[in-house]
Motif scaffolding. Structure first.
Motif, PDB file in Angstrom:
ATOM      1  N   GLU A 151      10.356  27.146  -9.977  1.00 21.85           N
ATOM      2  CA  GLU A 151       9.587  25.984 -10.481  1.00 21.85           C
ATOM      3  C   GLU A 151       9.980  24.592  -9.562  1.00 21.85           C
ATOM      4  O   GLU A 151      11.149  24.554  -9.466  1.00 21.85           O
ATOM      5  CB  GLU A 151       9.891  25.655 -11.896  1.00 21.85           C
ATOM      6  N   ARG A 166      -8.278  33.105 -14.197  1.00 26.97           N
ATOM      7  CA  ARG A 166      -7.603  31.748 -14.221  1.00 26.97           C
ATOM      8  C   ARG A 166      -7.803  31.220 -15.813  1.00 26.97           C
ATOM      9  O   ARG A 166      -8.751  31.744 -16.712  1.00 26.97           O
ATOM     10  CB  ARG A 166      -8.660  31.128 -13.577  1.00 26.97           C
ATOM     11  N   GLY A 193       5.398  24.956 -17.294  1.00 28.40           N
ATOM     12  CA  GLY A 193       5.558  23.566 -17.197  1.00 28.40           C
ATOM     13  C   GLY A 193       6.153  23.073 -18.537  1.00 28.40           C
ATOM     14  O   GLY A 193       6.923  23.383 -19.012  1.00 28.40           O
ATOM     15  N   ASN A 208       4.470  22.424 -10.609  1.00 28.43           N
ATOM     16  CA  ASN A 208       3.916  23.836 -10.092  1.00 28.43           C
ATOM     17  C   ASN A 208       4.943  24.802 -10.397  1.00 28.43           C
ATOM     18  O   ASN A 208       6.139  24.853 -10.116  1.00 28.43           O
ATOM     19  CB  ASN A 208       3.649  23.786  -8.345  1.00 28.43           C
ATOM     20  N   TYR A 260       9.041  20.391  -9.672  1.00 30.88           N
ATOM     21  CA  TYR A 260       8.311  19.323 -10.545  1.00 30.88           C
ATOM     22  C   TYR A 260       9.113  17.987 -10.231  1.00 30.88           C
ATOM     23  O   TYR A 260      10.076  17.791  -9.852  1.00 30.88           O
ATOM     24  CB  TYR A 260       8.510  19.764 -12.059  1.00 30.88           C
ATOM     25  N   ASN A 300       5.051  16.532 -13.956  1.00 36.95           N
ATOM     26  CA  ASN A 300       4.118  17.217 -13.080  1.00 36.95           C
ATOM     27  C   ASN A 300       4.955  18.251 -11.988  1.00 36.95           C
ATOM     28  O   ASN A 300       5.838  17.966 -11.620  1.00 36.95           O
ATOM     29  CB  ASN A 300       3.399  15.930 -12.222  1.00 36.95           C
ATOM     30  N   LEU A 322       0.573  31.639 -10.608  1.00 32.63           N
ATOM     31  CA  LEU A 322       0.450  30.383  -9.887  1.00 32.63           C
ATOM     32  C   LEU A 322       0.065  29.361 -11.073  1.00 32.63           C
ATOM     33  O   LEU A 322      -0.838  29.652 -11.567  1.00 32.63           O
ATOM     34  CB  LEU A 322      -0.557  30.408  -8.540  1.00 32.63           C
ATOM     35  N   THR A 381      -6.978  28.052 -18.258  1.00 29.07           N
ATOM     36  CA  THR A 381      -7.186  26.297 -18.228  1.00 29.07           C
ATOM     37  C   THR A 381      -6.658  26.052 -19.707  1.00 29.07           C
ATOM     38  O   THR A 381      -7.046  26.834 -20.793  1.00 29.07           O
ATOM     39  CB  THR A 381      -8.270  25.873 -17.852  1.00 29.07           C
ATOM     40  N   GLN A 406      -0.312  25.351 -11.848  1.00 32.21           N
ATOM     41  CA  GLN A 406      -0.129  23.636 -11.732  1.00 32.21           C
ATOM     42  C   GLN A 406      -0.298  22.853 -13.212  1.00 32.21           C
ATOM     43  O   GLN A 406      -1.373  23.483 -14.127  1.00 32.21           O
ATOM     44  CB  GLN A 406      -1.422  23.352 -10.948  1.00 32.21           C
ATOM     45  N   TYR A 462       5.509  29.191  -9.313  1.00 33.99           N
ATOM     46  CA  TYR A 462       5.235  30.611  -8.717  1.00 33.99           C
ATOM     47  C   TYR A 462       6.087  31.611  -8.937  1.00 33.99           C
ATOM     48  O   TYR A 462       7.403  31.526  -9.083  1.00 33.99           O
ATOM     49  CB  TYR A 462       5.276  30.217  -7.163  1.00 33.99           C
ATOM     50  N   PHE A 491      -3.043  22.479 -17.879  1.00 33.80           N
ATOM     51  CA  PHE A 491      -2.686  23.163 -16.800  1.00 33.80           C
ATOM     52  C   PHE A 491      -3.626  24.214 -16.380  1.00 33.80           C
ATOM     53  O   PHE A 491      -4.656  24.572 -17.256  1.00 33.80           O
ATOM     54  CB  PHE A 491      -1.344  24.174 -17.420  1.00 33.80           C
ATOM     55  N   THR A 518       0.351  19.477 -15.752  1.00 34.51           N
ATOM     56  CA  THR A 518       0.658  18.138 -16.063  1.00 34.51           C
ATOM     57  C   THR A 518       1.079  17.759 -17.464  1.00 34.51           C
ATOM     58  O   THR A 518       0.303  18.322 -18.184  1.00 34.51           O
ATOM     59  CB  THR A 518      -0.308  17.002 -15.391  1.00 34.51           C
TER      60      THR A 518
END
Length: 188
Positions: free
Chosen positions: A90, A55, A113, A153, A92, A151, A138, A57, A140, A155, A122, A142
């Motif tokens: 994508e 993960r 994004g 996602n 959004y 905003n 994956l 961030t 997510q 994949y 993110f 903003t």
């Protein structure tokens, strides 16, 4: 991982601590903080055989009032892999209102994004970057700019048998600043 219920007065052993308390969740690997001096950042040697999945961030800021694109490439050794075999969808929504989406086939990067001049964040999950199987993603995200927001996602996967060690991130225009943190999903 098994769950153990402790009762009042029970002795907590080192084995119980290691098995049930310390062996959970995400494990910090590394982080990178930078100022708004460039449009690209790279973290090497953050993916190892210790973890299967990761993960990543981010929180930070760009200098574009309308959020600009944010992309990444996997790093083989110290070289970003720009081979056109990243595939992603994508989805959004922006201030314009209507949700949008698209499928991108066989391109040289993965979308994460956008990034704007107000606030951005993110969370990116990367699956199996250190194996010889395709690597899946994956995201997510903003992004808030003074003129627009995003905003969404994304994949996708990288269709290759290469084992990757790092991550290269870059934006479409301008500069950005922030903190990127890499964590491994602990294998229990």
């Amino acid at each position: 991982m098994a769950v153990k219920t402790f009762t009042t007065g029970e002795v907590l052993t080192a084995s119980d601590t290691n098995t049930y308390l310390a062996n959970a969740g995400l494990v910090y690997i590394t982080s990178l903080t930078w100022s708004s001096t460039s449009n690209a950042q790279q973290i090497n040697n953050c993916f190892t055989s210790t973890y299967d999945n990761y993960r990543i961030t981010f929180t930070g800021i760009g200098n574009q009032s309308t959020p600009t694109g944010l992309n990444f490439r996997l790093v083989d050794g110290i070289t970003p892999d720009s081979t056109a075999n990243y595939y992603y969808t994508e989805m959004y929504q922006t201030t314009a209102g209507t949700p949008s989406g698209y499928w991108s086939t066989g391109v040289g990067q993965m979308s994460m994004g956008r990034i704007g001049d107000n606030y951005n964040a993110f969370a990116l999950d990367i699956f199996s970057p250190q194996t010889t199987n395709p690597t899946a993603f994956l995201v997510q995200a903003t992004a808030f700019g003074n003129s627009n927001l995003y905003n969404g996602n994304a994949y996708g996967y990288k269709n290759t048998t290469t084992a990757y060690e790092g991550l290269y991130l870059y934006i479409g225009a301008g500069t950005w600043a922030g903190t990127l943190t890499v964590m491994g999903y602990r294998k229990a």
